[in-house]
Design a protein around this motif. Sequence first.
Motif, short mmCIF file in Angstrom:
data_model
loop_
_atom_site.label_atom_id
_atom_site.label_comp_id
_atom_site.label_asym_id
_atom_site.label_seq_id
_atom_site.Cartn_x
_atom_site.Cartn_y
_atom_site.Cartn_z
N TYR A 336 0.83 -1.22 0.00
CA TYR A 336 0.00 0.00 0.00
C TYR A 336 0.86 1.26 0.00
N ARG A 337 2.10 1.12 0.44
CA ARG A 337 2.99 2.28 0.44
C ARG A 337 3.34 2.75 -0.97
N PHE A 338 3.24 1.83 -1.93
CA PHE A 338 3.63 2.15 -3.30
C PHE A 338 2.43 2.53 -4.17
N LEU A 339 1.21 2.41 -3.65
CA LEU A 339 0.03 2.76 -4.43
C LEU A 339 -0.08 4.27 -4.55
N PRO A 340 -0.48 4.77 -5.75
CA PRO A 340 -0.62 6.22 -5.91
C PRO A 340 -1.78 6.76 -5.08
N LYS A 341 -1.65 8.00 -4.70
CA LYS A 341 -2.70 8.64 -3.92
C LYS A 341 -3.86 9.03 -4.82
N PRO A 342 -5.11 9.08 -4.26
CA PRO A 342 -6.26 9.48 -5.07
C PRO A 342 -6.06 10.88 -5.64
N GLY A 343 -6.59 11.06 -6.86
CA GLY A 343 -6.45 12.35 -7.52
C GLY A 343 -7.18 12.36 -8.85
N ALA A 344 -6.84 13.36 -9.68
CA ALA A 344 -7.52 13.50 -10.99
C ALA A 344 -7.19 12.34 -11.92
N TRP A 345 -6.05 11.69 -11.69
CA TRP A 345 -5.67 10.58 -12.57
C TRP A 345 -6.68 9.44 -12.52
N MET A 346 -7.42 9.32 -11.41
CA MET A 346 -8.38 8.24 -11.26
C MET A 346 -9.54 8.39 -12.25
N VAL A 347 -9.98 9.64 -12.47
CA VAL A 347 -11.07 9.88 -13.41
C VAL A 347 -10.62 9.54 -14.83
N ILE A 348 -9.41 9.96 -15.18
CA ILE A 348 -8.88 9.66 -16.53
C ILE A 348 -8.74 8.16 -16.72
#
Length: 577
Positions: A336-348
Amino acid sequence: MVFLFLFSCFFSAKVFCISPESVIELQWGEVVYETATYVKVPLKILITPHWKLMGPKSIGDTLSHPPEIFWKNSENISDVQVLWPAPIPWFEAKQRGQIYRHHVFAMLYVQLKDRNGGKLNIEFRGQCCGNVCKIVKETLSLPLNSYQAFQGRSWKMLLFAFLGGAILNVMPCVLPVLGLKLKGLSKVSPFLLKRTFLMTSLGIFLGFWLLALTTILLKFVFQKEVGWGIHLQNPYFLIALCLVMVISSYSLLGLFQFNIPRWTLHFVPKDYRTSLGALGSGLLAVILATPCSAPFLGPALGYFLCGTVQEILYGYTSIACGFALPYIIGFVFPIYRFLPKPGAWMVILERLIGISFLGAAIWLVWWPLRSFLSVFMQQLALGLLILMACVPLLHYFLTYRLPLLWKSILLFAFPSMAGIGLFLLPFFSQQSSQKISMQDGKIHWIPWSPALMRQSIQAGRIVFIDVTGMGCLTCMLNKQVFLHPNIQNLLAKPNMVCMRADYSTGADEITALLKSFSRAAIPFNVLISKDFPGGIVLNELLSVKEIEEVLELFKKFQPSKDLKNNKILYKKGEKNV
């Protein structure tokens, strides 16, 4: 003296096993297990001195009663092919024929139904001539136990199944699900992440166990030939899978969201709703993986699908272990330390995954479904699917300008009618006139049939068999190898017979062909000749170098003089690869 005479007669009878009333006697040679279900059995026929056995008929013979071997009373054996050596021409009193003297070796190529072994019971019938001619009949039995011969191979096939399952994760069919999981995992809190990984893995195992159960029922209860992706030979399953992808894409593109019914909230605690979603995503990944094949997967599935109930379960469980490997790693290690943080990339990412699901649905109609639809019906199906794919665009541009009634028609009524139309197309469609291509440049493929294959091999030709099907991505890559100039020249030679079989037709004969070489998935390619009757199986992903090397091996192999003198030789090159 009388005692010595009787003793010598008894001794002769024990050594040569030919009684004064017998003319021939049958003996088994050393059995060679080429694969777990393919066995070479030499048969030696001893002929009494001053007698001759009539051989296979040749052109111009006036006397002919060819030898025959019947095996229908055998146990757990699906096919037996007999190869006779060249006989000796015989002329006497204006009569002509083909004969064997002293002894003759015949080679029996035995195909077992599965690896549980069997019993070969043969009845030999032929004509022997001395001062008079008479019909002779002899019987002989041989137990076959291929399981012991290939017992150590199970671990290798389990490893192949594991590797094939792991590679399935990067196949085009499954990549959208991995992207969807990445997006979903970024939303999950770290203390729920391990549970999500665990439930996804359980969903994968559950999916493969359901496939194993279906395979066992089809094979042992309904006595059907089974193979990887056999459910894709049902047009209604393909359409259902296509509609699932379309509905999933609508959700990912923002048309609506899947919500758990309120009445279920009393039975499903809030903490476990994410876990149920993970379980469902694991099952969906298994369903989407079945149209794809991967390296190592074909040999492993072919081996286990020829085995017992326990072996089928072991095989599918090993594939599930490989397929669930990324989630098992996530469960064991703190990634989980390497997972990206939530953000605008999730919508794309969500929109890209939705578009990829629509593309996968169109591909299902364009390739696999074309085997069940006429040209007009396939074009109509594509038209309906493209209209359904346009709904998200219409929703994006027109949703704020339309009243609620028209918005409901656009989002629900119109796609529902198109989906019902897709389901009705196979019912009204005539038999599909679309077939796999039988022309690759200078290579002219002919439809595969068991009889034509045997005739070509007996005539001394090299037979190249290509088992392909609609919607097979690896098969499309292999076609580019066939178009290579060197392969074009090699396979277009007069001594080559190129045969192609369409696995998407669901013919039991084609499934049995794959099973005879311990395979259960396509693509499948094999080269067979009279000198290599066991065949040399090529890799699933073909290469120009591999085909050239195998054909060079066929070219160098020369039948030895001992073979012409009725002696069977075993060479390393004859074994299956």
